[in-house]
Motif scaffolding. Structure first.
Motif, PDB file in Angstrom:
ATOM      1  N   LEU A  67     -90.756 -21.859   4.417  1.00 18.81           N
ATOM      2  CA  LEU A  67     -91.804 -20.995   3.876  1.00 18.81           C
ATOM      3  C   LEU A  67     -92.834 -21.805   3.099  1.00 18.81           C
ATOM      4  CD1 LEU A  67     -89.637 -17.992   2.641  1.00 18.81           C
ATOM      5  CD2 LEU A  67     -91.512 -17.842   4.299  1.00 18.81           C
ATOM      6  N   ALA A  70     -94.940 -24.080   5.418  1.00 15.53           N
ATOM      7  CA  ALA A  70     -95.923 -23.281   6.146  1.00 15.53           C
ATOM      8  C   ALA A  70     -97.091 -22.894   5.251  1.00 15.53           C
ATOM      9  CB  ALA A  70     -95.258 -22.039   6.722  1.00 15.53           C
ATOM     10  N   PHE A  77     -95.302 -27.784  12.819  1.00 14.44           N
ATOM     11  CA  PHE A  77     -94.025 -28.431  12.519  1.00 14.44           C
ATOM     12  C   PHE A  77     -92.834 -27.774  13.208  1.00 14.44           C
ATOM     13  CE2 PHE A  77     -92.085 -25.655   9.269  1.00 14.44           C
ATOM     14  CZ  PHE A  77     -93.170 -24.893   8.879  1.00 14.44           C
ATOM     15  N   LEU A  93     -89.010 -18.988  12.830  1.00 13.01           N
ATOM     16  CA  LEU A  93     -90.387 -18.743  13.286  1.00 13.01           C
ATOM     17  C   LEU A  93     -91.093 -17.743  12.360  1.00 13.01           C
ATOM     18  CD1 LEU A  93     -89.979 -18.625  17.177  1.00 13.01           C
ATOM     19  CD2 LEU A  93     -90.599 -20.587  15.771  1.00 13.01           C
ATOM     20  N   GLN A  94     -90.342 -16.717  11.947  1.00  7.10           N
ATOM     21  CA  GLN A  94     -90.922 -15.736  11.014  1.00  7.10           C
ATOM     22  C   GLN A  94     -91.335 -16.393   9.700  1.00  7.10           C
ATOM     23  OE1 GLN A  94     -91.688 -12.564  11.389  1.00  7.10           O
ATOM     24  NE2 GLN A  94     -90.834 -12.300  13.423  1.00  7.10           N
ATOM     25  N   SER A  95     -90.585 -17.436   9.323  1.00 12.27           N
ATOM     26  CA  SER A  95     -90.884 -18.111   8.057  1.00 12.27           C
ATOM     27  C   SER A  95     -92.037 -19.088   8.189  1.00 12.27           C
ATOM     28  CB  SER A  95     -89.643 -18.845   7.552  1.00 12.27           C
ATOM     29  OG  SER A  95     -88.558 -17.974   7.500  1.00 12.27           O
ATOM     30  N   GLY A  96     -92.480 -19.343   9.416  1.00 10.22           N
ATOM     31  CA  GLY A  96     -93.668 -20.169   9.586  1.00 10.22           C
ATOM     32  C   GLY A  96     -93.488 -21.443  10.388  1.00 10.22           C
ATOM     33  N   ALA A  97     -92.257 -21.727  10.868  1.00  7.02           N
ATOM     34  CA  ALA A  97     -92.080 -22.886  11.741  1.00  7.02           C
ATOM     35  C   ALA A  97     -92.804 -22.613  13.057  1.00  7.02           C
ATOM     36  CB  ALA A  97     -90.602 -23.151  11.994  1.00  7.02           C
ATOM     37  N   ASP A  98     -93.357 -23.655  13.680  1.00  9.46           N
ATOM     38  CA  ASP A  98     -94.052 -23.462  14.957  1.00  9.46           C
ATOM     39  C   ASP A  98     -93.120 -23.636  16.140  1.00  9.46           C
ATOM     40  OD1 ASP A  98     -96.954 -23.267  14.082  1.00  9.46           O
ATOM     41  OD2 ASP A  98     -96.219 -25.008  12.990  1.00  9.46           O
ATOM     42  N   LYS A  99     -92.140 -24.538  15.959  1.00  9.93           N
ATOM     43  CA  LYS A  99     -91.195 -24.792  17.052  1.00  9.93           C
ATOM     44  C   LYS A  99     -89.820 -25.004  16.459  1.00  9.93           C
ATOM     45  CE  LYS A  99     -94.478 -28.108  18.812  1.00  9.93           C
ATOM     46  NZ  LYS A  99     -94.681 -29.343  19.549  1.00  9.93           N
ATOM     47  N   PHE A 120     -89.242 -16.108  22.900  1.00 17.08           N
ATOM     48  CA  PHE A 120     -90.285 -16.649  22.018  1.00 17.08           C
ATOM     49  C   PHE A 120     -91.353 -17.444  22.761  1.00 17.08           C
ATOM     50  CE2 PHE A 120     -86.248 -16.479  19.619  1.00 17.08           C
ATOM     51  CZ  PHE A 120     -86.598 -15.540  18.670  1.00 17.08           C
TER      52      PHE A 120
END
Lengths: 251, 206
Positions: A67, A70, A77, A93-99, A120
């Motif tokens: 979090l 992001a 990232f 992914l919800q927390s902001g990771a891209d992959k 996804f």
């Protein structure tokens, strides 16, 4: 022109960077968020966080870290380590990771790759493969390289692509930690046989090693840890050198 | 002004909101028609498959409100990545389906004659198409932005294309038609230059 990517990799345990990090201008070298900000500022194209927390508490701390990263860093990232289900990926992914990067769990249950790609999209599924050259055969290993499998690197890589992975992160265990250069022969073969991007990992020690992995290894991206953490190779110097060799980079 | 970021289950909307906040704009993440009607600008982000994206828009009942606000009332609209692709007449991921049809064209798989890697993944430089719209985008010519996609938008009308990207073939990277702005790359992941592009577009309406 699409540029070659330079990717620092951070090993994380319980929300802190482990392995030595020695960065000038950094208040707290153990804080992955601070480190990520510095790397983004100094020319990194992407970041990989490899989380080796074993406990549930450590996993919760990881989400807090994701979090924060992001919020403060706007380059892409990837987060890897102990990911084995749709639910694991969803929360990252919800927390902001891209992959996300998966490794052992994909070998144990290859359908996981299809499930993640369907749910996804391929673009966020990186499959990491650790392999070792045993009598001329590149064999896949699990659990940080401790458990050998019967899988051949090239067969597994092709299966991974077919199942919907968007990218492969290949670490040569023979080269990892040696600072003697990347496994360019195997990388070039992967590049020729596959159609998805290949990230080279393991063996970076000098700027010449990066030049070689892009020219000889035909890699799309190169990942390294210690040479960046200890300031041995500043990323901007590396990119200037690559540019001089006519390797496209983002400057 | 308030920006409505549309939440329809296609990827991470939080990073877009964080960037808007950093730029000083007020935004809400929503799939309520009322919020979208009340907003001054609509932003459709998204990653994932075209078919699933359209299904989700339908499921949340968002197609009518988008038609009404964007097409009829000409409310400013920004589409990013899948949010750009869904504007097309048709998509093909994984099979042929109808899109929003806000900008005529078809989204097709990248099929390079030189067998380049798919997805087109990483930082690539923008080429600003020279036309009456190019003034806005000129500062971004040859600047690197972050791309990650396997399909690209084949626009029917050349005048809708304002930015292209070269990946062996010349692909559409940005579209503009009236109040509709769309980009294939991720400005929210493209550091300062990405923020500046979003600001340039939004500030016309602020």
């Amino acid at each position: 022109m699409l540029t070659k990517r330079i990717i620092p990799c951070l090993d994380i345990k319980n929300g802190r960077t482990v392995k030595g990090v020695n960065f000038v201008d950094l208040r707290d070298a153990g804080d992955p968020v601070e480190l990520a900000k510095q790397y983004a500022l100094k020319g990194a194209d992407e970041l990989v966080f490899l989380d080796i927390s074993a406990t549930l508490e450590g996993r919760k701390t990881r989400i807090e870290m994701v979090l924060k990263v992001a919020e403060q860093v706007n380059i892409p990232f990837t987060v890897g380590g102990g990911i084995s289900s749709i639910a694991d990926v969803d929360v990252l992914l919800q927390s902001g990771a891209d992959k996300v990067s998966i490794n052992s769990s994909a070998v144990k249950r290859p359908e996981l790759i299809n499930e993640l790609a369907n749910k996804f999209g391929s673009q966020c599924v990186v499959v990491a493969i650790d392999a070792k050259n045993i009598n001329g055969n590149w064999m896949v290993h699990l659990a940080g390289g401790t458990i050998p499998t019967e899988l051949n690197l090239f067969d597994w890589a092709k299966e991974v692509e077919q199942r919907g992975a968007g990218e492969i992160l290949f670490t040569s265990m023979d080269n990892d930690g040696t600072k003697d250069g990347f496994a360019n022969e195997a990388l070039a073969k992967l590049s020729e046989e596959l159609n998805i991007p290949i990230i080279a990992s393991g063996g970076a020690g000098t700027i010449q090693h990066f030049i070689d992995t892009f020219k000889i290894g035909k890699s799309d991206a190169a990942l390294a840890a210690s040479v960046f953490h200890f300031g041995e190779i500043p990323i901007l110097d590396l990119k200037e050198a690559l540019k001089k060799e006519n390797i496209p980079v983002r400057l | 002004m308030t920006i409505a970021i549309i939440k329809y289950g296609m990827g991470n909307v939080a990073s877009v909101q964080k960037v808007l906040k950093k730029l000083g704009y007020n935004s809400i993440i929503t799939n309520y028609a009322e919020d979208i009607r009340n907003a001054d600008l609509i932003l459709l982000p998204g990653v994932g498959s075209f078919k699933k994206g359209m299904e989700n828009l339908k499921q949340y009942g968002l197609i009518e409100v988008l038609n009404e606000e964007v097409l009829n009332k000409k409310k400013p609209f920004i589409g990013i990545c899948l949010g750009m692709q869904l504007l097309a007449t048709y998509g093909n991921e994984p099979t042929k389906v109808k899109g929003l049809n806000f900008i005529k064209g078809e989204v097709i798989k990248i099929n390079s004659p030189k067998n380049l890697r798919v997805p087109h993944l990483g930082w690539n430089s923008l080429n600003i198409v020279s036309n009456q719209k190019s003034e806005l985008y000129k500062p971004f010519n040859k600047q690197d932005f972050y791309f990650i996609h396997s399909y690209h938008f084949k626009a029917e009308a050349i005048e809708d294309v304002c930015i292209t990207v070269n990946y062996d073939l010349e692909m559409v990277a940005g579209l503009q038609k009236d109040n509709i702005y769309a980009m294939q790359f991720h400005p929210e992941k493209s550091q300062e230059v990405g923020l500046l592009l979003l600001k340039t577009i939004i500030d016309q309406y602020a």
